[in-house]
Design an enzyme around this catalytic site. Sequence first.
Site, PDB file in Angstrom:
ATOM      1  N   LEU A  21       0.672  -1.097   0.069  1.00 54.86           N
ATOM      2  CA  LEU A  21       0.095   0.062   0.052  1.00 54.86           C
ATOM      3  C   LEU A  21       0.867   1.180  -0.071  1.00 54.86           C
ATOM      4  O   LEU A  21       0.294   2.284  -0.061  1.00 54.86           O
ATOM      5  CB  LEU A  21      -0.946  -0.027   1.227  1.00 54.86           C
ATOM      6  CG  LEU A  21      -1.948  -1.258   1.277  1.00 54.86           C
ATOM      7  CD1 LEU A  21      -2.562  -1.103   2.808  1.00 54.86           C
ATOM      8  CD2 LEU A  21      -2.907  -1.025   0.303  1.00 54.86           C
ATOM      9  N   VAL A  26       9.932   0.977  -0.087  1.00 57.43           N
ATOM     10  CA  VAL A  26      10.371  -0.003  -0.832  1.00 57.43           C
ATOM     11  C   VAL A  26       9.974  -1.404  -0.331  1.00 57.43           C
ATOM     12  O   VAL A  26       9.606  -2.332  -1.251  1.00 57.43           O
ATOM     13  CB  VAL A  26      12.020  -0.121  -0.902  1.00 57.43           C
ATOM     14  CG1 VAL A  26      12.479  -1.291  -1.821  1.00 57.43           C
ATOM     15  CG2 VAL A  26      12.604   1.291  -1.509  1.00 57.43           C
ATOM     16  N   ALA A  27      10.102  -1.633   0.775  1.00 60.00           N
ATOM     17  CA  ALA A  27       9.577  -2.869   1.517  1.00 60.00           C
ATOM     18  C   ALA A  27       8.254  -3.193   1.342  1.00 60.00           C
ATOM     19  O   ALA A  27       7.988  -4.456   0.943  1.00 60.00           O
ATOM     20  CB  ALA A  27      10.104  -2.949   3.129  1.00 60.00           C
ATOM     21  N   GLU A 174       3.378  13.401   9.341  1.00 57.81           N
ATOM     22  CA  GLU A 174       3.549  11.834   9.697  1.00 57.81           C
ATOM     23  C   GLU A 174       4.020  11.873  11.208  1.00 57.81           C
ATOM     24  O   GLU A 174       4.598  10.695  11.425  1.00 57.81           O
ATOM     25  CB  GLU A 174       4.684  11.395   8.715  1.00 57.81           C
ATOM     26  CG  GLU A 174       4.255  11.332   7.106  1.00 57.81           C
ATOM     27  CD  GLU A 174       3.347  10.145   6.828  1.00 57.81           C
ATOM     28  OE1 GLU A 174       3.441   9.029   7.388  1.00 57.81           O
ATOM     29  OE2 GLU A 174       2.318  10.699   5.985  1.00 57.81           O
ATOM     30  N   HIS A 250      10.408   8.102   5.633  1.00 59.97           N
ATOM     31  CA  HIS A 250      10.441   9.071   6.838  1.00 59.97           C
ATOM     32  C   HIS A 250      11.796   9.566   7.191  1.00 59.97           C
ATOM     33  O   HIS A 250      12.693   8.787   6.959  1.00 59.97           O
ATOM     34  CB  HIS A 250       9.670   8.393   7.911  1.00 59.97           C
ATOM     35  CG  HIS A 250       8.182   8.060   7.725  1.00 59.97           C
ATOM     36  ND1 HIS A 250       7.757   7.033   8.127  1.00 59.97           N
ATOM     37  CD2 HIS A 250       7.365   8.904   7.418  1.00 59.97           C
ATOM     38  CE1 HIS A 250       6.281   6.945   7.915  1.00 59.97           C
ATOM     39  NE2 HIS A 250       6.274   8.377   7.650  1.00 59.97           N
ATOM     40  N   CYS A 371      10.137   2.524  14.391  1.00 56.90           N
ATOM     41  CA  CYS A 371       8.563   2.872  13.768  1.00 56.90           C
ATOM     42  C   CYS A 371       7.674   2.272  14.681  1.00 56.90           C
ATOM     43  O   CYS A 371       6.570   2.769  14.695  1.00 56.90           O
ATOM     44  CB  CYS A 371       8.433   2.060  12.387  1.00 56.90           C
ATOM     45  SG  CYS A 371       9.487   2.668  11.069  1.00 56.90           S
TER      46      CYS A 371
HETATM   47  O1  SUG Z   1       3.602   4.269   6.444  1.00 56.19           O
HETATM   48  N1  SUG Z   1       3.888   0.882   5.885  1.00 56.19           N
HETATM   49  C1  SUG Z   1       4.210   1.859   6.635  1.00 56.19           C
HETATM   50  C2  SUG Z   1       5.528   1.957   7.549  1.00 56.19           C
HETATM   51  C3  SUG Z   1       5.782   3.041   8.407  1.00 56.19           C
HETATM   52  C4  SUG Z   1       6.930   3.043   9.119  1.00 56.19           C
HETATM   53  N2  SUG Z   1       7.093   3.930  10.021  1.00 56.19           N
HETATM   54  C5  SUG Z   1       8.234   4.706  10.213  1.00 56.19           C
HETATM   55  N3  SUG Z   1       9.185   4.961   9.511  1.00 56.19           N
HETATM   56  N4  SUG Z   1       8.196   5.620  11.364  1.00 56.19           N
HETATM   57  C6  SUG Z   1       4.264   3.181   5.785  1.00 56.19           C
HETATM   58  O2  SUG Z   1       4.494   3.087   4.687  1.00 56.19           O
HETATM   59  C7  SUG Z   1       2.867  -0.755   4.437  1.00 56.19           C
HETATM   60  C8  SUG Z   1       1.598  -1.402   4.485  1.00 56.19           C
HETATM   61  C9  SUG Z   1       1.145  -2.335   3.451  1.00 56.19           C
HETATM   62  O3  SUG Z   1       1.946  -2.414   2.448  1.00 56.19           O
HETATM   63  O4  SUG Z   1       0.568  -3.341   3.900  1.00 56.19           O
HETATM   64  C10 SUG Z   1       2.802   0.305   5.461  1.00 56.19           C
HETATM   65  O5  SUG Z   1       1.887   1.184   5.432  1.00 56.19           O
END
Ligand code: SUG
EC number: 3.5.3.23
Length: 448
Positions: A21, A26-27, A174, A250, A371
Site C-alpha cells: 500500500l 521499498v519493503a 507523519e 520518513h 517505527c
Molecule cells: O507508512 N508501511 C508503513 C511503514 C511505516 C514506518 N514508520 C516509520 N518509518 N516511522 C508506511 O509506509 C505498509 C502497509 C502495506 O503495504 O500493507 C505501510 O503502511
Amino acid sequence: MKSYEVNFDGLVGPTHNYGGLSYGNVASQSNSQQSSNPKEAALQGLAKMKALMEMGFQQGVLAPQERPDVAALRRLGFSGTDAQVIERAAKEAMPLLVASCSASSMWVANAATVSPSADTADGRVHFTAANLNCKYHRSIEHPTTSRVLGAMFADQQHFAHHAALPAVAQFGDEGAANHTRFCREYGEAGVEFFVFGRSAFDTRYPAPQKYPARQTLEASQAVARLHGLRDEGVVYAQQNPNVIDQGVFHNDVIAVGNGEVLFYHEDAFLETEHMLAELQGKLANVGGKFQSICVPRSAVSVDDAVRSYLFNSQLLSRPDGSMLLIVPQECQANERVWAYLQSLTSSGGLIREVKVFDLKQSMQNGGGPACLRLRVALNETELAAVNPGVIMTAPLYGSLTAWVEKHYRDRLSESDLADPQLLLECRTALDELTQILKLGAVYPFQIN
Ligand code: SUG
C-alpha cells in the site's frame, strides 16, 4: 524530579498483512501479496517490549485498531450489513478492502508528535495526532489514535491533545517519525527538531522527483504552534529529496536522535552544516552539549541504510551516560552495516552496545524498531498520571502474549481479508484488549 523517556510500542493488530500500500516504501512494495503471520508479528513486537522493560527502560503499549474499517468502506459507498459491506468491497474494489484492513497503526512513530512539558508554553505534555494524509490506508487511523491516546493520557492537568491537522496534502503530517528532541535531561527544556520533505507553499524548497515527500514544512510549523514551543526551542531542517527518491519515506529511516546525540547518514539532510550549527547553538542555550555522529556514505550507502534500517534503530541512554542501539536483525545480515556497527561500538565513543531484534514481520512492510515506538518524555508526576493499564509489566506481558495466542491467525493472505469472520475475530479480540489495558470504549464498534 526524575524524568524518563517512555517508549510506547504499537501492538500489532490481528489483520497484519502485506498489501503493497505504500508507494515510496521499498519493503511495502516489494513484499506485496506475500502471506503474513499476524501472530508472529505481534509476538515479535511484544518480545522487544519485554526485553526493553527487563533492561530497565520504561515501556508502555499502544493498542491496535479495529480492522477492516467498515465505517471507512461505508463512507466510500458500500452499504448493507457489515458482512455485505466487506463482500461487496471484495468483489468490486479489492484495493479499498485491502486498505481498510491494514494493521498499519502498529507503526506508532506515526501516531502523533509529542512535546514534553518542559518545552511547552502551558507546561503540559502536548500530543497532535498525525493526519497521515499521504496514504489512504493511514489517513483513516487518526480518529481512533486520538481516542486511544486520550484514554492513555487522560489527565488534563498534565496532558493536552490536539486533533490531526487539516486532511490535505499541504498539511501532510507523519508525526514523530519526522521529529526528534534533543535535551540534557528528559525533564529539562530541550530543542525540538522537525524534519520536512517539502514545502507546500514556498517554491524555493526543492522536492523529490519520484516518490512523495510525506511531511510538509507547514505541517511541522503548525504542530510547533499548537504545542506552544518557543522559536529558540525549535529547529527545522529539510530532508534531502534525493534520499526520499531512494526509499527514505520518513526521516527516521535515515537519522535517529536521543539526549544530546544525533546519529545520521551523510546524505540525510540539505544544508547539513547550517542545521548542525543551529542545533548546537540552541541546545547550548539550554545548557546542553550537542554531539553528532555522521555515518559516511563510503561506509554505508543510502541503499544499505534503506535495506538494513540501520537508522530506524532505538538510541537509548543508559544510567552510566553511555548509549545502546536497538537494531533489526537485517543490520546483522548486511556485511557493511554490521562492520560499521562493530567499529562504532569499539571506537570508545558514546554508543557502546548494539542489541539485535527479530522484527521481520514488521520489517517486510518497512517498519523497524523505531517505527514501532512512540517516545513520550515524562517526569515522575506525569508518569504517575498515565493510565497504569498501558505500562508494561511482567504480568501484562503474560496477559498480552496469551491474548495474541488465543485470538490471532498465523497466516493471512489477500483472499482471507474478504472473510467477514475476520472482522468478528478482530472485534472480539479488541473488546478483550480494552479490558486488559483498561482503556474503556475506544473502538467504533464499542461506541456506535
Ligand atoms: O507508512 N508501511 C508503513 C511503514 C511505516 C514506518 N514508520 C516509520 N518509518 N516511522 C508506511 O509506509 C505498509 C502497509 C502495506 O503495504 O500493507 C505501510 O503502511
